[in-house]
Design a protein around this motif. Structure first.
Motif, PDB file in Angstrom:
ATOM      1  N   GLN A 263       1.567  -4.138  -2.011  1.00 62.90           N
ATOM      2  CA  GLN A 263       0.970  -4.821  -0.857  1.00 62.90           C
ATOM      3  C   GLN A 263      -0.521  -4.524  -0.753  1.00 62.90           C
ATOM      4  N   GLU A 264      -1.216  -5.393  -0.057  1.00 64.22           N
ATOM      5  CA  GLU A 264      -2.606  -5.134   0.298  1.00 64.22           C
ATOM      6  C   GLU A 264      -2.620  -4.363   1.624  1.00 64.22           C
ATOM      7  N   VAL A 265      -3.438  -3.334   1.691  1.00 68.80           N
ATOM      8  CA  VAL A 265      -3.524  -2.525   2.901  1.00 68.80           C
ATOM      9  C   VAL A 265      -4.922  -2.628   3.477  1.00 68.80           C
ATOM     10  N   ASN A 266      -4.992  -2.866   4.772  1.00 68.34           N
ATOM     11  CA  ASN A 266      -6.271  -2.927   5.468  1.00 68.34           C
ATOM     12  C   ASN A 266      -6.303  -1.849   6.549  1.00 68.34           C
ATOM     13  N   ILE A 267      -7.260  -0.985   6.478  1.00 68.72           N
ATOM     14  CA  ILE A 267      -7.419   0.079   7.470  1.00 68.72           C
ATOM     15  C   ILE A 267      -8.706  -0.201   8.231  1.00 68.72           C
ATOM     16  N   THR A 268      -8.586  -0.370   9.536  1.00 71.09           N
ATOM     17  CA  THR A 268      -9.755  -0.681  10.357  1.00 71.09           C
ATOM     18  C   THR A 268     -10.255   0.558  11.078  1.00 71.09           C
ATOM     19  N   CYS A 269     -11.550   0.665  11.153  1.00 74.38           N
ATOM     20  CA  CYS A 269     -12.208   1.800  11.789  1.00 74.38           C
ATOM     21  C   CYS A 269     -13.165   1.268  12.851  1.00 74.38           C
TER      22      CYS A 269
ATOM     23  N   ASP B 235     -21.873  -7.287  13.964  1.00 77.27           N
ATOM     24  CA  ASP B 235     -22.262  -6.296  14.978  1.00 77.27           C
ATOM     25  C   ASP B 235     -22.095  -4.852  14.489  1.00 77.27           C
ATOM     26  N   ARG B 236     -21.454  -4.680  13.358  1.00 76.76           N
ATOM     27  CA  ARG B 236     -21.276  -3.370  12.710  1.00 76.76           C
ATOM     28  C   ARG B 236     -20.520  -2.361  13.568  1.00 76.76           C
ATOM     29  N   LYS B 237     -19.829  -2.793  14.582  1.00 76.99           N
ATOM     30  CA  LYS B 237     -19.110  -1.856  15.451  1.00 76.99           C
ATOM     31  C   LYS B 237     -17.736  -1.504  14.904  1.00 76.99           C
ATOM     32  N   SER B 238     -17.369  -2.116  13.811  1.00 78.94           N
ATOM     33  CA  SER B 238     -16.113  -1.771  13.154  1.00 78.94           C
ATOM     34  C   SER B 238     -16.261  -2.061  11.666  1.00 78.94           C
ATOM     35  N   SER B 239     -15.304  -1.564  10.903  1.00 77.77           N
ATOM     36  CA  SER B 239     -15.274  -1.888   9.482  1.00 77.77           C
ATOM     37  C   SER B 239     -13.823  -1.837   9.021  1.00 77.77           C
ATOM     38  N   THR B 240     -13.531  -2.529   7.929  1.00 76.44           N
ATOM     39  CA  THR B 240     -12.170  -2.562   7.408  1.00 76.44           C
ATOM     40  C   THR B 240     -12.182  -2.240   5.922  1.00 76.44           C
ATOM     41  N   LEU B 241     -11.438  -1.226   5.563  1.00 74.27           N
ATOM     42  CA  LEU B 241     -11.243  -0.875   4.164  1.00 74.27           C
ATOM     43  C   LEU B 241     -10.033  -1.641   3.659  1.00 74.27           C
ATOM     44  N   SER B 242     -10.184  -2.351   2.575  1.00 78.72           N
ATOM     45  CA  SER B 242      -9.087  -3.121   2.004  1.00 78.72           C
ATOM     46  C   SER B 242      -8.730  -2.560   0.630  1.00 78.72           C
ATOM     47  N   LEU B 243      -7.463  -2.184   0.477  1.00 76.48           N
ATOM     48  CA  LEU B 243      -6.966  -1.660  -0.796  1.00 76.48           C
ATOM     49  C   LEU B 243      -5.985  -2.685  -1.369  1.00 76.48           C
ATOM     50  N   PRO B 244      -6.316  -3.315  -2.488  1.00 74.42           N
ATOM     51  CA  PRO B 244      -5.439  -4.349  -3.035  1.00 74.42           C
ATOM     52  C   PRO B 244      -4.260  -3.742  -3.795  1.00 74.42           C
ATOM     53  N   ARG B 245      -3.092  -4.265  -3.567  1.00 73.26           N
ATOM     54  CA  ARG B 245      -1.909  -3.892  -4.345  1.00 73.26           C
ATOM     55  C   ARG B 245      -1.767  -2.381  -4.498  1.00 73.26           C
ATOM     56  N   VAL B 246      -1.455  -1.723  -3.404  1.00 70.04           N
ATOM     57  CA  VAL B 246      -1.367  -0.265  -3.428  1.00 70.04           C
ATOM     58  C   VAL B 246      -0.179   0.194  -4.257  1.00 70.04           C
ATOM     59  N   SER B 247      -0.295   1.417  -4.748  1.00 76.27           N
ATOM     60  CA  SER B 247       0.789   2.058  -5.479  1.00 76.27           C
ATOM     61  C   SER B 247       1.125   3.380  -4.787  1.00 76.27           C
ATOM     62  N   LEU B 248       2.175   4.023  -5.254  1.00 73.61           N
ATOM     63  CA  LEU B 248       2.590   5.283  -4.642  1.00 73.61           C
ATOM     64  C   LEU B 248       1.463   6.311  -4.679  1.00 73.61           C
ATOM     65  N   SER B 249       0.647   6.257  -5.712  1.00 77.09           N
ATOM     66  CA  SER B 249      -0.433   7.230  -5.862  1.00 77.09           C
ATOM     67  C   SER B 249      -1.569   7.015  -4.864  1.00 77.09           C
ATOM     68  N   ASP B 250      -1.520   5.950  -4.105  1.00 78.04           N
ATOM     69  CA  ASP B 250      -2.533   5.729  -3.067  1.00 78.04           C
ATOM     70  C   ASP B 250      -2.161   6.424  -1.757  1.00 78.04           C
ATOM     71  N   THR B 251      -1.017   7.049  -1.711  1.00 77.52           N
ATOM     72  CA  THR B 251      -0.635   7.825  -0.531  1.00 77.52           C
ATOM     73  C   THR B 251      -1.614   8.981  -0.360  1.00 77.52           C
ATOM     74  N   ALA B 252      -2.319   8.971   0.751  1.00 81.36           N
ATOM     75  CA  ALA B 252      -3.404   9.937   0.968  1.00 81.36           C
ATOM     76  C   ALA B 252      -3.919   9.766   2.389  1.00 81.36           C
ATOM     77  N   VAL B 253      -4.870  10.615   2.762  1.00 77.65           N
ATOM     78  CA  VAL B 253      -5.583  10.453   4.023  1.00 77.65           C
ATOM     79  C   VAL B 253      -6.905   9.749   3.725  1.00 77.65           C
ATOM     80  N   TYR B 254      -7.219   8.742   4.528  1.00 79.81           N
ATOM     81  CA  TYR B 254      -8.437   7.968   4.348  1.00 79.81           C
ATOM     82  C   TYR B 254      -9.355   8.194   5.552  1.00 79.81           C
ATOM     83  N   TYR B 255     -10.570   8.604   5.271  1.00 85.05           N
ATOM     84  CA  TYR B 255     -11.537   8.896   6.322  1.00 85.05           C
ATOM     85  C   TYR B 255     -12.636   7.837   6.343  1.00 85.05           C
TER      86      TYR B 255
END
Lengths: 115, 113
Positions: B16-22, B67-87
């Motif tokens: 899946q693609e994962v999007n993390i918003t900050c 407005d730069r008040k947020s950002s989104t990190l997009s990780l395409p097609r994640v795998s098990l090895s992408d399990t981690a903490v994202y800052y």
């Protein structure tokens, strides 16, 4: 070396003992940072060097913590009279410069356990 | 004081693609937005950095609205090895006495098979 190198990787100290943690930044990197990371938390800033000058030590938790970088390359973080609350991972990071666009690279950390 | 807000955790499945918003409402003019990945027992690893619009590299994309008040990190097609903490971090990269990054609590991404 290719990356930021830290030693020792693991250290167990008795309460009251002094410890010294070493950081070898990436060659040529001007900026050097120390962070402290407690279990389950994000890294917390400790101090910053630009070459040999310590420009910011606002994050050092007490006067038992001391950092130096005498020749502008290798840095040492010293903790005197260690306490149990000092148990954490100590991360060193470096960047080529301090201007825009410079990426900060982290080492693997030194794991300190105070018993 | 952390300058960013991001979800504590997210779950996903392999492929899946994962999007993390900050959220970084108080971002300053000189601040860049940087994302790091951290595995247990390792130091944070740089993923991507941007100032505005969209940045893409070989591992991720970073979307930053005007407005730069947020950002989104997009990780395409994640795998098990992408399990981690994202800052997500913001910091003044424009010079000055200190160019430190302030870490928040991060987002724990758990990828399941």
């Amino acid at each position: 070396g290719a990356g930021v190198s830290q030693s020792p990787r693991y250290k167990v100290a008795k309460r009251g003992q002094d410890v010294a943690l070493r950081c070898d930044p990436i060659s040529g990197h001007v900026s050097l940072f120390w962070y402290q990371q407690a279990l389950g938390q994000g890294p917390e800033f400790l101090t910053y060097f630009q070459n040999e000058a310590q420009l910011d030590k606002s994050g050092l938790p007490s006067d038992r913590f001391f950092a130096e970088r005498p020749e502008g390359s290798v840095s040492t973080l010293k903790i005197q009279r260690t306490q149990q609350e000092d148990s954490a991972v100590y991360l060193c990071a470096s960047s080529l410069g301090f201007s825009s666009g410079n990426t900060i690279y982290f080492g693997e950390g030194s794991w300190l356990t105070v018993v | 004081l952390a300058k960013t807000t991001q979800p504590i955790s997210m779950d996903s499945y392999e492929g899946q693609e994962v999007n993390i918003t900050c959220s970084h409402n108080n971002i300053a003019t000189n601040d860049y937005i940087t994302w790091y990945q951290q595995f247990p027992s390792q130091g944070p690893r740089f993923i991507i950095q941007g100032y505005k619009t969209k940045v893409t590299n070989e591992v991720a994309s970073l979307f930053i609205p005007a407005d730069r008040k947020s950002s989104t990190l997009s990780l395409p097609r994640v795998s098990l090895s992408d399990t981690a903490v994202y800052y997500c971090l913001v910091g003044d990269r424009g010079g000055g006495a200190t160019n430190k990054l302030i870490f928040g609590t991060g987002t724990l991404l758990a990828v399941q098979p």
